[in-house]
Scaffold this active site. Structure first.
Site, PDB file in Angstrom:
ATOM      1  N   ASP A  33       7.644  14.240 -92.583  1.00 17.16           N
ATOM      2  CA  ASP A  33       7.123  13.754 -91.306  1.00 17.16           C
ATOM      3  C   ASP A  33       5.609  13.766 -91.354  1.00 17.16           C
ATOM      4  O   ASP A  33       4.996  14.696 -91.899  1.00 17.16           O
ATOM      5  CB  ASP A  33       7.615  14.613 -90.140  1.00 17.16           C
ATOM      6  CG  ASP A  33       7.521  13.884 -88.810  1.00 17.16           C
ATOM      7  OD1 ASP A  33       8.568  13.532 -88.249  1.00 17.16           O
ATOM      8  OD2 ASP A  33       6.391  13.663 -88.322  1.00 17.16           O
ATOM      9  N   ILE A  58       5.050   7.927 -94.702  1.00 18.86           N
ATOM     10  CA  ILE A  58       5.946   7.109 -95.526  1.00 18.86           C
ATOM     11  C   ILE A  58       5.224   5.894 -96.109  1.00 18.86           C
ATOM     12  O   ILE A  58       5.712   5.289 -97.070  1.00 18.86           O
ATOM     13  CB  ILE A  58       7.205   6.643 -94.764  1.00 18.86           C
ATOM     14  CG1 ILE A  58       6.846   5.781 -93.537  1.00 18.86           C
ATOM     15  CG2 ILE A  58       8.076   7.833 -94.372  1.00 18.86           C
ATOM     16  CD1 ILE A  58       8.039   5.079 -92.920  1.00 18.86           C
ATOM     17  N   THR A  98       3.485   1.349 -90.391  1.00 18.12           N
ATOM     18  CA  THR A  98       4.524   2.380 -90.546  1.00 18.12           C
ATOM     19  C   THR A  98       5.912   1.775 -90.658  1.00 18.12           C
ATOM     20  O   THR A  98       6.671   2.084 -91.577  1.00 18.12           O
ATOM     21  CB  THR A  98       4.481   3.364 -89.365  1.00 18.12           C
ATOM     22  OG1 THR A  98       3.218   4.035 -89.351  1.00 18.12           O
ATOM     23  CG2 THR A  98       5.601   4.396 -89.480  1.00 18.12           C
ATOM     24  N   THR A 123      17.205  -0.242 -84.013  1.00 20.45           N
ATOM     25  CA  THR A 123      17.312  -0.213 -82.558  1.00 20.45           C
ATOM     26  C   THR A 123      17.959  -1.477 -82.029  1.00 20.45           C
ATOM     27  O   THR A 123      17.848  -2.542 -82.646  1.00 20.45           O
ATOM     28  CB  THR A 123      15.910  -0.067 -81.928  1.00 20.45           C
ATOM     29  OG1 THR A 123      15.975  -0.274 -80.518  1.00 20.45           O
ATOM     30  CG2 THR A 123      14.939  -1.085 -82.516  1.00 20.45           C
ATOM     31  N   ASP A 124      18.603  -1.358 -80.869  1.00 20.04           N
ATOM     32  CA  ASP A 124      19.180  -2.548 -80.240  1.00 20.04           C
ATOM     33  C   ASP A 124      18.098  -3.495 -79.730  1.00 20.04           C
ATOM     34  O   ASP A 124      18.376  -4.655 -79.404  1.00 20.04           O
ATOM     35  CB  ASP A 124      20.134  -2.171 -79.105  1.00 20.04           C
ATOM     36  CG  ASP A 124      19.482  -1.348 -77.993  1.00 20.04           C
ATOM     37  OD1 ASP A 124      18.287  -1.032 -78.100  1.00 20.04           O
ATOM     38  OD2 ASP A 124      20.188  -1.003 -77.020  1.00 20.04           O
ATOM     39  N   GLU A 125      16.861  -3.028 -79.680  1.00 20.64           N
ATOM     40  CA  GLU A 125      15.787  -3.881 -79.176  1.00 20.64           C
ATOM     41  C   GLU A 125      15.511  -5.076 -80.077  1.00 20.64           C
ATOM     42  O   GLU A 125      14.856  -6.040 -79.656  1.00 20.64           O
ATOM     43  CB  GLU A 125      14.516  -3.062 -78.963  1.00 20.64           C
ATOM     44  CG  GLU A 125      14.652  -2.030 -77.856  1.00 20.64           C
ATOM     45  CD  GLU A 125      13.335  -1.378 -77.477  1.00 20.64           C
ATOM     46  OE1 GLU A 125      12.330  -2.104 -77.327  1.00 20.64           O
ATOM     47  OE2 GLU A 125      13.310  -0.147 -77.335  1.00 20.64           O
ATOM     48  N   TYR A 151       6.743  -3.726 -81.214  1.00 20.69           N
ATOM     49  CA  TYR A 151       7.619  -2.663 -81.726  1.00 20.69           C
ATOM     50  C   TYR A 151       8.929  -3.230 -82.243  1.00 20.69           C
ATOM     51  O   TYR A 151       9.328  -2.987 -83.390  1.00 20.69           O
ATOM     52  CB  TYR A 151       7.898  -1.617 -80.642  1.00 20.69           C
ATOM     53  CG  TYR A 151       9.112  -0.775 -80.941  1.00 20.69           C
ATOM     54  CD1 TYR A 151       9.147   0.044 -82.071  1.00 20.69           C
ATOM     55  CD2 TYR A 151      10.235  -0.808 -80.116  1.00 20.69           C
ATOM     56  CE1 TYR A 151      10.274   0.808 -82.369  1.00 20.69           C
ATOM     57  CE2 TYR A 151      11.352  -0.048 -80.401  1.00 20.69           C
ATOM     58  CZ  TYR A 151      11.369   0.761 -81.519  1.00 20.69           C
ATOM     59  OH  TYR A 151      12.482   1.508 -81.813  1.00 20.69           O
ATOM     60  N   LYS A 155      10.558  -3.430 -86.130  1.00 14.89           N
ATOM     61  CA  LYS A 155      11.854  -2.863 -86.522  1.00 14.89           C
ATOM     62  C   LYS A 155      12.773  -3.943 -87.080  1.00 14.89           C
ATOM     63  O   LYS A 155      13.502  -3.716 -88.054  1.00 14.89           O
ATOM     64  CB  LYS A 155      12.517  -2.159 -85.330  1.00 14.89           C
ATOM     65  CG  LYS A 155      11.806  -0.900 -84.866  1.00 14.89           C
ATOM     66  CD  LYS A 155      11.788   0.190 -85.941  1.00 14.89           C
ATOM     67  CE  LYS A 155      13.166   0.810 -86.153  1.00 14.89           C
ATOM     68  NZ  LYS A 155      13.116   1.948 -87.105  1.00 14.89           N
TER      69      LYS A 155
END
Length: 337
Positions: A33, A58, A98, A123-125, A151, A155
């Site tokens: 992290d 990462i 990221t 994500t469902d977004e 965002y 993703k």
């Protein structure tokens, strides 16, 4: 089994670390992290002696490769992500670095050093939103990607990249797309913990627009169980939707929290709506149920009570975050270890 969990000091990642440590004490669990503002090492304090913790980004290829060299993970579960929509509207770049480039670095390391499974937590977004007047519509794994914010675009990009690495390089990838999570260790900028913290401090509870936006709420432990099943038994190359079958409007959530805490609805204040605010998310989890036997176990009415009680019993955890003191905890406790 060597299990690398990235973003393991965040909300869902931290809960997943707790879950896996308790379920698989024989596993060697490595947690990576960056400890940005939303990562809190105190979330891992109850299990810190049972894991290997590495502070790294990462997107830092050298650091990631060194971890793979030393720890030789068999399975990688990637929770690491910038995830707050409002912050992505203000500063999209860090989300791209990221969420996209970081994912690429992880998968390049998986290719170079070899792994049994790479799991991308999404994500469902990525599906956009659904109209409020069509309660019969749900997101399935076949729903086209239609993003609304930087965002969700970042993703979706990571998902497509993971699928490309599977098809082009044969990387053993799985992807899960979840609905809104709630539960312990949730960073208090998100709706439910923010409302709990503000209500307990008798502060105004800011609600976007009229609060009519609907989300499908998933208790975080149910999500952890789903990912556990996917990484062990899910089909390589597949996407699995993880939903809670608990649709609630934002204003209903706020009123439920106020009632549980015995606080007046006069604390609610309506603020200007978020740009591009999605109206409704709703997931159809038929595929993961039919293939892997998973269904959400926690009804919202029970999960929200457990969540509120956790925040009542763990005030020091979130009060340090609100004050900013938690950012000093890692330096004080771990930098000289």
């Amino acid at each position: 089994m060597n299990l690398l969990i990235t973003g393991g000091a965040g909300f869902i990642g931290g809960n997943f670390v707790h879950y896996m440590v308790n379920k698989y004490p024989e596993y060697n669990i490595i947690v990576l992290d960056k400890l940005t503002y939303a990562g809190n090492i105190e979330t891992l304090e109850p299990v810190i002696d049972k894991i290997t913790f590495v502070r790294a980004d990462i997107a830092d290829r050298d650091a990631v490769y060194q971890i793979f060299e030393c720890e030789k993970p068999d399975i990688v579960v990637n929770f690491a992500a910038e995830s707050h929509v409002d912050r992505s509207i203000e500063n999209p770049e860090i989300f791209l670095v990221t969420n996209i480039l970081g994912t690429q670095v992880l998968m390049d390391a998986c290719r170079k050093y070899g792994i049994k499974r790479y799991h991308q937590v999404s994500t469902d977004e990525v599906y956009g939103d659904l109209p409020l007047d069509r309660p019969d519509l749900f997101f399935t794994e076949e729903t086209p990607i239609h993003t609304s914010s930087p965002y969700s675009a970042s993703k979706a990009s990571a998902d497509l990249l993971a699928q490309a690495y599977h098809r082009t390089y044969g990387l053993p990838v799985t992807i899960s797309r979840c609905s809104n999570n709630y539960g312990p260790y949730h960073f208090p900028e998100k709706l439910i913990p923010l409302m709990i913290a503000n209500a307990l401090n008798d502060k105004l509870l800011p609600v976007y627009g009229k609060g009519l936006n609907v989300r499908d709420w998933l208790y975080v432990e149910d999500h952890c169980k789903a990912i556990d099943i996917i990484i062990h038994r899910g089909r390589v190359g597949e996407v699995y939707n993880i939903g809670g079958h608990n649709e609630k409007s934002n204003i209903d959530i706020v009123k439920i929290i106020l009632k549980l805490l015995g606080k007046p609805e006069s604390l609610i204040t309506y603020v200007a709506d978020r740009k591009g605010h999605d109206m409704r998310y709703a997931i159809d989890p038929t595929k993961i149920h039919n293939e892997l036997g998973w269904l959400p176990e926690t009804k919202f009415e029970d999960g929200i009570v457990k969540t509120v009680n956790w925040y009542l019993e763990n005030k020091p955890w979130w009060e340090k975050i609100i004050s900013g003191e938690y950012m000093d905890y890692y330096a004080k406790m771990y930098e000289n270890r």
